[in-house]
Structures are given as C-alpha cells and as structure tokens.
Design a protein around this motif. Structure first.
Motif, mmCIF file in Angstrom:
data_model
loop_
_atom_site.group_PDB
_atom_site.id
_atom_site.type_symbol
_atom_site.label_atom_id
_atom_site.label_comp_id
_atom_site.label_asym_id
_atom_site.label_seq_id
_atom_site.Cartn_x
_atom_site.Cartn_y
_atom_site.Cartn_z
ATOM 1 N N SER A 2 0.889 -1.188 -0.153
ATOM 2 C CA SER A 2 -0.080 -0.095 0.062
ATOM 3 C C SER A 2 0.846 1.289 -0.048
ATOM 4 C CB SER A 2 -0.776 0.120 1.258
ATOM 5 O OG SER A 2 0.130 0.067 2.302
ATOM 6 N N LEU A 4 1.825 5.311 0.961
ATOM 7 C CA LEU A 4 1.134 6.388 1.681
ATOM 8 C C LEU A 4 1.171 7.681 0.893
ATOM 9 C CD1 LEU A 4 0.768 7.159 4.725
ATOM 10 C CD2 LEU A 4 3.116 7.604 4.930
ATOM 11 N N LYS A 108 -6.118 5.270 9.982
ATOM 12 C CA LYS A 108 -6.079 5.050 8.590
ATOM 13 C C LYS A 108 -5.560 6.365 7.987
ATOM 14 C CE LYS A 108 -8.900 1.357 7.262
ATOM 15 N NZ LYS A 108 -9.223 0.923 8.527
ATOM 16 N N ASP A 109 -5.880 7.677 8.641
ATOM 17 C CA ASP A 109 -5.429 8.973 8.280
ATOM 18 C C ASP A 109 -5.088 9.727 9.415
ATOM 19 O OD1 ASP A 109 -7.645 10.882 9.000
ATOM 20 O OD2 ASP A 109 -8.545 9.220 7.907
ATOM 21 N N HIS A 139 6.719 3.496 6.981
ATOM 22 C CA HIS A 139 5.568 2.842 5.974
ATOM 23 C C HIS A 139 5.913 1.374 5.342
ATOM 24 C CE1 HIS A 139 1.911 2.543 3.563
ATOM 25 N NE2 HIS A 139 1.309 2.961 4.662
ATOM 26 N N ARG A 157 -2.998 5.544 5.208
ATOM 27 C CA ARG A 157 -3.048 5.679 4.091
ATOM 28 C C ARG A 157 -2.706 7.232 3.571
ATOM 29 N NH1 ARG A 157 -5.311 1.203 1.602
ATOM 30 N NH2 ARG A 157 -4.230 -0.412 2.591
ATOM 31 N N ARG A 158 -3.134 7.834 4.429
ATOM 32 C CA ARG A 158 -3.161 9.342 4.031
ATOM 33 C C ARG A 158 -2.754 10.319 5.349
ATOM 34 N NH1 ARG A 158 -7.657 7.686 2.470
ATOM 35 N NH2 ARG A 158 -8.685 8.127 4.609
#
Ligand code: BES
Ligand code: MN
Ligand code: ZN
Length: 499
Positions: A2, A4, A108-109, A139, A157-158
């Motif tokens: 995944s 970032l 997640k963010d 990450h 993720r963000r």
C-alpha cells in the motif's frame, strides 16, 4: 504494497478538523503558546494536565497519546525540544518519533498540526521534508516472501500537514514531495537488498532495471550479457561469476533530466547478489547476510528512482556490475591472473575480495560517458565496520571538492559519511610480482587498500567511493536501511541547483 499519500493542506478551525489522528508538534518551553492553549481547551484540558503531571516532556521525538474530541479519534503529542537550539539531528528525531507512533496505531489517516510551534523556525521545509521521509521509510514493510497472516499491511494511508504558520502551502508541498520521493527511492533500495539471493540474481536486477525504466519516461536501459562483456574485455568482472551458474550482467540505466549535451553524473554500484567468498570461502556464521552484497547496486536504483520522481534537471548514468560469487570447478582460484577492461592485469590473491574486481571494469566502462563526476557505492569491506561501525559511510575520493560535497550532503540529509585517505604509501601494498596489481593488500587498512585498488582505475575523472558495508543494513531488526540514498539524492539535488 500500500502507498502512503502525504499532502499539504490549508488550515481550518479546530472544530472542523476531522481525522483518525491529530498529530500535534509541541515545543519545549515554559508555557503553552496561544494556539496550544486553544487546543487544550478544545480537548477539555487533557494537554495541560498531561504536561503538568509530567506524563509528557516535549523533548525531541518524545511522544504520547491523548484521547480525542469531536471529530478527532485520537491525539498524538510529539515533542520538538528547544526550537531555538534546533540542530539537523533534531528534525530526524522528531520525524522518527512521530512516524513510529503513527505506524503503531490503527489510524487510517492523520493530520499533522504544526500551529503549536508558535515561534518562527529556521528552514521549516527541512523539518517537513524529514517528516515525509521518515513517514515513508516507516511505512515500508518487507512482504514479498511473507505470509500476510504473519504481517498485516499498514493501516495508515493518508497524512496531511497544515503548515500555514511555518511557510506557504506551495513550499510545504515541495518539501513533502521531496521527502516522499527520497523515501520511495530508499524503499526501492531496501526491497531489493532484503530479497533473498535465490530471487534477486543478476538477471533479476536486469529485469528490475527494465521495470524502472517503464515507470519513468526519462529513463532508458541497456544490458550487457557475458558474451558482450567478454568481447569488450571485461575479464576482471567476468572472473567473479565464473564459479556460478547464474550469468553476470552489466546494467546501464540512463536518466536524462538535463540537456542532451550536458555531461552526466555517474553512479556505479556493486551488485554481488550473493557473496560466498568463492574458493576463499567465507565462514558459515552470518553468511546469509551476504545477500546484502548488492546494496550498492540497489542504492543506484533507489537514487535514480528518486531523481526521476524529483525531475532533477541533470543527466545521470547508473551502472551496475552484477554477479554471484560462488565456489565450483570453474571458479577463479587464488593466484589466477586476469586482464581487466583497462588493460591492467590483476593477480587475484583472495577470491573474497571480489567487489573491487567487478567495480574496476565498470569504472573503466563509464569513462565512455564523459562523466562530470563518478561515485561508486559498494558493500566493499568488513574493515569499514571495524572503523566506523554502523553510523557512517566510508568516503574516499581523488577530488577534495567532491569529497566535501558528499560530506555536506550527508550532514544535510542525516545520512552521514566520513573521509579516509588514499595516499601513495597505501598503494604500495597492492604491488604484485606476477601482475600490474594484486587484489588485496597485506599491511592492514583493508578499507583504504580496497579504495586504492579502485583509484587505479579512475585516474581520468573526478571520483569518489562510498563503502557502505556498515550502513546498508542493520543486524537487529535484520534488514536494509536504504542508505546511502538520502546522501546521494541530496548530492544530486545540490549539483542540480548549481546549473
Ligand atoms: N562483501 C564483503 C564485505 C562485507 C563484509 C560486507 C561484511 C558486509 C559485511 C567483501 O566482498 C569481502 O568479502 N571483503 C573482504 C576483503 C578481504 C578478503 C580483503 C573482507 O572484508 O573481509
Ligand atoms: Mn567478498
Ligand atoms: Zn562482497
């Protein structure tokens, strides 16, 4: 794997912030500034209480979690130390502490809120760049040969940063993009270095080069197989792969970011995909670590990937000398003499000193590109670990300006090196009664004599050698560091800024 996503964002009021995690940068000072007092009120006083209870002291990189309020699930306090005494190392500590804490939570963010840094800080972009770099590094997870049940993928993720009090959104975005680019480059390096020797072979590296070239339009690739290398006369390089069933490769990656006529910066990487020592066989303990012996080659991939992401306005040529060093009935023996591409003959007294044998031909090869400067990167000697441990990369050079540029790039990027001499007196150790030179010295200073060997093939251009045997990987937790990609990319950016 995944990805970032790290962006800069215009600030809003506290009650409009919505995130799984609000990251608050807290300076070390007598009292909370106005913005932090506002935040404290918003959080019902938990910030001031945590500090008053001494559960959190905002030293560089210290972290603690508070529960959130409103649309914020949780709050992470990150200490930034005394900002009036901020040193290059502080930025790294802050960024590392922040990254470690965020990766170990379920968010997640995240939003990084910088407004707690009430005083104006110098070069805020450096701090933002370091935060993006360390987040991207943290990450990364090695996964290719692992079961997903053993290692679930990262949640985060963000990340967005609201830097209005520090600098413009545009310059924050540039800094975050730069840090991310260097992080992606270093992570590519780590993945290649971590891969086992039965997957990451010379042919695998060649395929990876083609793959990288597909990702960037400014990149092109050419690959020499053993026949082409023999036709050219690269018998020193070829002698290393003689004992292996895996064929050797010479990989050239060209990045054209500058005008066609402008002379390139050359990066030459040692790509021994496994080093058994050959007939001068290594002892068994920790031999598995010799899958890391292509760390120099991997750093060429990573640096060029980062340079392409950064769209640096210069030309770069990466050359990777890839081979596997194995014992067998066809392997090179101690005492064998080979003729290198330069025409010089080499007496191979120890087949475990193979890195210099592949590099010398690659270094002769790059003179055809009329390079501005040449840097080779190699996990070359165990002796550099005796001298510098795992903190600094060994730097050797025939040019003071180039050596100083690399030292400075190392300081700026927190990926430091240290320079060694390559005096004429050391060169004498390499004299041989049967060839122009021997591949090992006999009187100590093993890292220096290895560099002296290389220096005899680089007299036509400005050259530096980076011995990364101590810095390319760590013993615990075992794995690749991505070094010296930050140093190399910083150097390339500096060279880009000069034109
Ligand atoms: N790849 C090794 C150097 C190395 C050793 C890297 C330990 C990382 C950890 C290199 O090819 C090598 O074997 N060097 C020899 C040179 C010696 C035979 C002159 C060494 O350092 O022992
Ligand atoms: Mn070796
Ligand atoms: Zn080696």
């Amino acid at each position: 794997m995944s990805v970032l996503n790290i962006t800069a964002k215009a600030a809003t009021t506290l009650d409009q912030l919505k995130s799984h995690a609000l990251v608050v940068l807290v300076p070390e000072r007598k009292s909370l500034g106005a913005r932090l007092r506002e935040l404290d009120k918003f959080l019902g006083g938990s910030l001031s209480r945590t500090i008053a209870n001494r559960d959190f002291t905002p030293t560089c990189g210290a972290t603690t979690w508070l529960s959130g309020a409103d649309q914020l699930d949780r709050v992470l306090l990150v200490g930034c130390g005394d900002l009036s005494q901020r040193a290059p190392a502080s930025d790294k500590k802050i960024a590392e502490g922040l990254s470690r804490a965020l990766m170990n939570c379920a968010a997640k963010d995240a939003i990084i809120w910088t407004e707690g840094l009430s005083q104006k800080i110098k070069q805020p972009e450096q701090l933002l760049e370091q935060i993006a770099l360390q987040l991207t590094l943290a990450h990364y997870q090695y996964s290719q040969t692992l079961n997903h049940r053993k290692k679930p993928p990262r949640e985060l993720r963000r990340v967005s940063v609201t830097p209005t009090n520090l600098c413009t959104t545009a310059s924050a975005k540039r800094a975050l993009d730069a840090g991310s680019a260097i992080g992606h480059g270093a992570n590519l390096t780590r993945e290649l270095v971590n891969l086992p020797g039965n997957i990451c072979t010379p042919r695998y590296l060649a395929a990876e080069a083609r793959k990288l070239a597909k990702r960037h339009s400014e990149l092109s690739v050419s690959i020499l197989d053993e026949r082409k290398m023999a036709d050219l006369g690269m018998h020193s390089l070829l002698s290393v792969g003689n004992g292996s069933d895996e064929p050797s490769r010479l990989i050239t990656l060209k990045y054209q970011g500058g005008p066609a006529k402008s002379r390139p910066y050359c990066l030459v990487g040692k790509g021994i995909t496994f080093d058994t020592g050959g007939i001068s066989l290594k002892p068994g303990a920790k031999m598995d670590e010799m899958k890391f012996d292509m760390g120099g080659a991997a750093s060429v991939f990573g640096s060029i990937h980062a340079a392409a992401l950064l769209k640096l306005p210069i030309n770069i040529v990466g050359v990777i000398a890839a081979a596997e060093n194995m014992p067998s009935g066809r392997a090179t023996k101690p005492g064998d003499v080979v003729k290198s591409l330069s025409g010089k003959t080499i007496e191979i007294l120890n087949t475990d000193a193979e890195g210099r044998l592949v590099l010398c031909d690659a270094l002769t090869y790059v003179s055809r590109f009329a390079p501005e400067e040449v840097i080779d990167i190699a996990t070359l000697t165990g002796a550099i670990i005796v001298a510098l441990g795992h903190e600094a990369t060994g730097i050797f050079s025939n040019d003071d300006h180039l050596a100083n540029s690399l030292l400075e790039a190392g300081i700026r990027s927190h990926d430091r090196g240290w320079r060694f001499p390559i005096w004429e007196e050391y060169h004498r150790q390499l004299e041989s009664p049967f060839a122009d030179l021997a591949n090992i010295g006999t009187g100590g200073a093993g890292s220096i004599t290895a560099a002296c060997f290389l220096a005899q093939f680089t007299e036509d251009y400005k050259w530096a050698h980076l011995d990364i045997a101590g810095t390319a990987f760590k013993g615990s937790p075992k794995g690749a560091t991505g070094r010296p990609v930050p140093m190399l990319v910083d150097y390339l950016r500096e060279r880009s800024a000069r034109r």
